[in-house]
Design a protein around this motif. Structure first.
Motif, PDB file in Angstrom:
ATOM      1  N   ARG A   1      37.657  34.016  40.477  1.00 12.18           N
ATOM      2  CA  ARG A   1      38.721  34.545  39.620  1.00 12.18           C
ATOM      3  C   ARG A   1      39.370  35.725  40.327  1.00 12.18           C
ATOM      4  O   ARG A   1      38.677  36.563  40.932  1.00 12.18           O
ATOM      5  CB  ARG A   1      38.182  35.009  38.271  1.00 12.18           C
ATOM      6  CG  ARG A   1      37.615  33.930  37.382  1.00 12.18           C
ATOM      7  CD  ARG A   1      37.129  34.529  36.070  1.00 12.18           C
ATOM      8  NE  ARG A   1      38.206  35.168  35.339  1.00 12.18           N
ATOM      9  CZ  ARG A   1      38.948  34.570  34.411  1.00 12.18           C
ATOM     10  NH1 ARG A   1      38.719  33.294  34.108  1.00 12.18           N
ATOM     11  NH2 ARG A   1      39.900  35.220  33.771  1.00 12.18           N
ATOM     12  N   PHE A   2      40.671  35.807  40.188  1.00 14.02           N
ATOM     13  CA  PHE A   2      41.440  36.936  40.714  1.00 14.02           C
ATOM     14  C   PHE A   2      42.165  37.558  39.527  1.00 14.02           C
ATOM     15  O   PHE A   2      43.081  36.955  38.957  1.00 14.02           O
ATOM     16  CB  PHE A   2      42.444  36.463  41.770  1.00 14.02           C
ATOM     17  CG  PHE A   2      41.808  35.789  42.962  1.00 14.02           C
ATOM     18  CD1 PHE A   2      41.524  36.511  44.110  1.00 14.02           C
ATOM     19  CD2 PHE A   2      41.487  34.445  42.926  1.00 14.02           C
ATOM     20  CE1 PHE A   2      40.931  35.895  45.208  1.00 14.02           C
ATOM     21  CE2 PHE A   2      40.897  33.815  44.011  1.00 14.02           C
ATOM     22  CZ  PHE A   2      40.619  34.546  45.157  1.00 14.02           C
ATOM     23  N   GLU A   3      41.729  38.748  39.140  1.00 15.66           N
ATOM     24  CA  GLU A   3      42.297  39.377  37.955  1.00 15.66           C
ATOM     25  C   GLU A   3      43.638  40.043  38.265  1.00 15.66           C
ATOM     26  O   GLU A   3      44.036  40.175  39.415  1.00 15.66           O
ATOM     27  CB  GLU A   3      41.304  40.386  37.374  1.00 15.66           C
ATOM     28  CG  GLU A   3      39.950  39.800  37.003  1.00 15.66           C
ATOM     29  CD  GLU A   3      39.994  38.873  35.791  1.00 15.66           C
ATOM     30  OE1 GLU A   3      41.088  38.670  35.214  1.00 15.66           O
ATOM     31  OE2 GLU A   3      38.932  38.348  35.424  1.00 15.66           O
TER      32      GLU A   3
ATOM     33  N   VAL B   1      32.756  34.302  42.225  1.00 14.82           N
ATOM     34  CA  VAL B   1      33.094  35.707  42.461  1.00 14.82           C
ATOM     35  C   VAL B   1      34.373  36.072  41.705  1.00 14.82           C
ATOM     36  O   VAL B   1      35.327  35.297  41.659  1.00 14.82           O
ATOM     37  CB  VAL B   1      33.279  35.973  43.968  1.00 14.82           C
ATOM     38  CG1 VAL B   1      33.912  37.332  44.225  1.00 14.82           C
ATOM     39  CG2 VAL B   1      31.935  35.864  44.672  1.00 14.82           C
ATOM     40  N   THR B   2      34.374  37.274  41.130  1.00 15.11           N
ATOM     41  CA  THR B   2      35.565  37.815  40.475  1.00 15.11           C
ATOM     42  C   THR B   2      36.089  39.009  41.262  1.00 15.11           C
ATOM     43  O   THR B   2      35.329  39.939  41.556  1.00 15.11           O
ATOM     44  CB  THR B   2      35.260  38.248  39.035  1.00 15.11           C
ATOM     45  OG1 THR B   2      34.897  37.092  38.264  1.00 15.11           O
ATOM     46  CG2 THR B   2      36.468  38.907  38.389  1.00 15.11           C
ATOM     47  N   ILE B   3      37.365  38.959  41.587  1.00 14.17           N
ATOM     48  CA  ILE B   3      38.058  40.110  42.182  1.00 14.17           C
ATOM     49  C   ILE B   3      38.763  40.825  41.034  1.00 14.17           C
ATOM     50  O   ILE B   3      39.663  40.266  40.398  1.00 14.17           O
ATOM     51  CB  ILE B   3      39.087  39.673  43.250  1.00 14.17           C
ATOM     52  CG1 ILE B   3      38.455  38.708  44.260  1.00 14.17           C
ATOM     53  CG2 ILE B   3      39.676  40.902  43.930  1.00 14.17           C
ATOM     54  CD1 ILE B   3      37.347  39.297  45.081  1.00 14.17           C
ATOM     55  N   GLY B   4      38.352  42.058  40.730  1.00  9.82           N
ATOM     56  CA  GLY B   4      38.807  42.757  39.542  1.00  9.82           C
ATOM     57  C   GLY B   4      40.258  43.184  39.579  1.00  9.82           C
ATOM     58  O   GLY B   4      40.938  43.126  40.614  1.00  9.82           O
ATOM     59  N   GLU B   5      40.747  43.652  38.433  1.00  9.29           N
ATOM     60  CA  GLU B   5      42.136  44.089  38.308  1.00  9.29           C
ATOM     61  C   GLU B   5      42.461  45.165  39.343  1.00  9.29           C
ATOM     62  O   GLU B   5      41.727  46.140  39.495  1.00  9.29           O
ATOM     63  CB  GLU B   5      42.401  44.630  36.913  1.00  9.29           C
ATOM     64  CG  GLU B   5      42.374  43.575  35.820  1.00  9.29           C
ATOM     65  CD  GLU B   5      42.838  44.133  34.492  1.00  9.29           C
ATOM     66  OE1 GLU B   5      43.146  45.349  34.415  1.00  9.29           O
ATOM     67  OE2 GLU B   5      42.909  43.355  33.511  1.00  9.29           O
ATOM     68  N   TYR B   6      43.562  44.944  40.062  1.00 13.16           N
ATOM     69  CA  TYR B   6      44.108  45.897  41.035  1.00 13.16           C
ATOM     70  C   TYR B   6      43.111  46.275  42.141  1.00 13.16           C
ATOM     71  O   TYR B   6      43.276  47.295  42.803  1.00 13.16           O
ATOM     72  CB  TYR B   6      44.649  47.142  40.325  1.00 13.16           C
ATOM     73  CG  TYR B   6      45.727  46.787  39.338  1.00 13.16           C
ATOM     74  CD1 TYR B   6      47.010  46.461  39.776  1.00 13.16           C
ATOM     75  CD2 TYR B   6      45.460  46.718  37.972  1.00 13.16           C
ATOM     76  CE1 TYR B   6      47.996  46.089  38.870  1.00 13.16           C
ATOM     77  CE2 TYR B   6      46.446  46.347  37.060  1.00 13.16           C
ATOM     78  CZ  TYR B   6      47.706  46.040  37.523  1.00 13.16           C
ATOM     79  OH  TYR B   6      48.683  45.667  36.627  1.00 13.16           O
TER      80      TYR B   6
ATOM     81  N   ALA C   1      38.684  48.745  42.861  1.00  9.05           N
ATOM     82  CA  ALA C   1      37.879  49.062  44.041  1.00  9.05           C
ATOM     83  C   ALA C   1      38.546  48.569  45.320  1.00  9.05           C
ATOM     84  O   ALA C   1      39.405  47.684  45.306  1.00  9.05           O
ATOM     85  CB  ALA C   1      36.493  48.448  43.909  1.00  9.05           C
ATOM     86  N   ILE C   2      38.119  49.156  46.440  1.00 13.48           N
ATOM     87  CA  ILE C   2      38.507  48.695  47.761  1.00 13.48           C
ATOM     88  C   ILE C   2      37.257  48.143  48.438  1.00 13.48           C
ATOM     89  O   ILE C   2      36.218  48.802  48.480  1.00 13.48           O
ATOM     90  CB  ILE C   2      39.100  49.839  48.602  1.00 13.48           C
ATOM     91  CG1 ILE C   2      40.389  50.361  47.962  1.00 13.48           C
ATOM     92  CG2 ILE C   2      39.375  49.373  50.033  1.00 13.48           C
ATOM     93  CD1 ILE C   2      40.953  51.584  48.655  1.00 13.48           C
ATOM     94  N   ALA C   3      37.360  46.923  48.952  1.00 14.55           N
ATOM     95  CA  ALA C   3      36.208  46.297  49.600  1.00 14.55           C
ATOM     96  C   ALA C   3      36.663  45.606  50.874  1.00 14.55           C
ATOM     97  O   ALA C   3      37.758  45.059  50.936  1.00 14.55           O
ATOM     98  CB  ALA C   3      35.540  45.297  48.660  1.00 14.55           C
TER      99      ALA C   3
END
Length: 249
Positions: free
Chosen positions: A197-199, A214-219, A236-238
């Protein structure tokens, strides 16, 4: 069939101002033999050697360019079941563009002013929001949901049932995975698929691979060429291989 033949069969409903090339081709019946109409709204264009299947609606001022395939029924084995070749439910929204060489399967719904790039493949039952840009040479698998104002850069693979929320940016060459067990035609086990998921507002750099579930959170921001094996929190930055959330303090 040609447009003239389709019209004579009562299966072409073209509004005033629609432009259909005399070299465009129409396939009115799906694999089950069910005849389905094609609707072309005012100002829409269908280019030469485009192949449009029955059950397709092309919205006002939309453009289906040359050598495209739109509304193709899916027939055969896919994701643990047999697809029967059912047609219909294909919508190219008002002002949308399907560029030359693209293939759009039945049940795909493209929002207003969305663009599908050259030689991209959209499989069955995909929904795409308004003002979204899908780059060239994309593969987007079945039942994926894509929001509005999304940018998918060229050369990426979006796996089945992925959710991409509004205003997401995906760089070039993104790879997404929905299968943790690599089950393929095992009579004793159905595949257990969990898509990423890509929020809203998430950004993912080119060359990144995102694993199943895996979920990539908002912004959130994921750096280029990362391997994302776990969720990235909102904001977050990853980056890295595997990707790790960076301390911004």
């Amino acid at each position: 069939m040609s447009a003239i033949e389709l019209d004579a069969a009562g299966l072409l409903h073209a509004e005033t101002g629609a432009v259909i090339s005399r070299f465009a081709l129409f396939v009115p019946a799906d694999a089950l033999g069910t005849p389905l109409a094609v609707i072309v709204r005012a100002g829409a264009e269908i280019g030469p050697f485009a192949v449009v299947h029955g059950g397709t609606l092309i919205g006002e001022q939309a453009r289906v360019e040359e050598h495209t395939v739109v509304g193709k029924p899916e027939l055969g084995y896919a994701v643990g079941r047999i697809r029967p070749g059912l047609g219909g439910g294909t919508v190219v929204g008002a002002g949308a563009v399907v560029r030359s060489g693209a293939v759009v399967y039945a049940g795909v719904r493209l929002g207003v002013n969305t663009v599908v790039g050259h030689h991209s493949l959209l499989r069955t039952d995909i929904a795409v929001g308004t003002e979204t840009q899908l780059g060239h040479h994309l593969t987007i698998e079945r039942e994926t949901r894509i929001g509005r104002d999304v940018r998918c850069s060229p050369g990426s693979h979006i796996t089945s049932a992925t959710v991409i929320a509004d205003r997401v940016f995906l760089g070039a060459g993104i790879r997404t995975i929905n299968d943790k067990t690599l089950t393929w035609r095992d009579p004793n086990s159905e595949p257990r698929l969990t898509a990423p998921r890509f929020e809203t507002g998430a950004k993912v750099g080119s060359g990144t691979t995102v694993l199943a579930g895996v979920t990539i959170g908002e912004y959130a921001l994921v750096g280029a060429a990362s391997l994302v094996t776990r969720d990235v929190p909102a904001g977050a930055i990853a980056f890295g291989h595997p990707a790790r959330v960076q301390d911004r303090s």
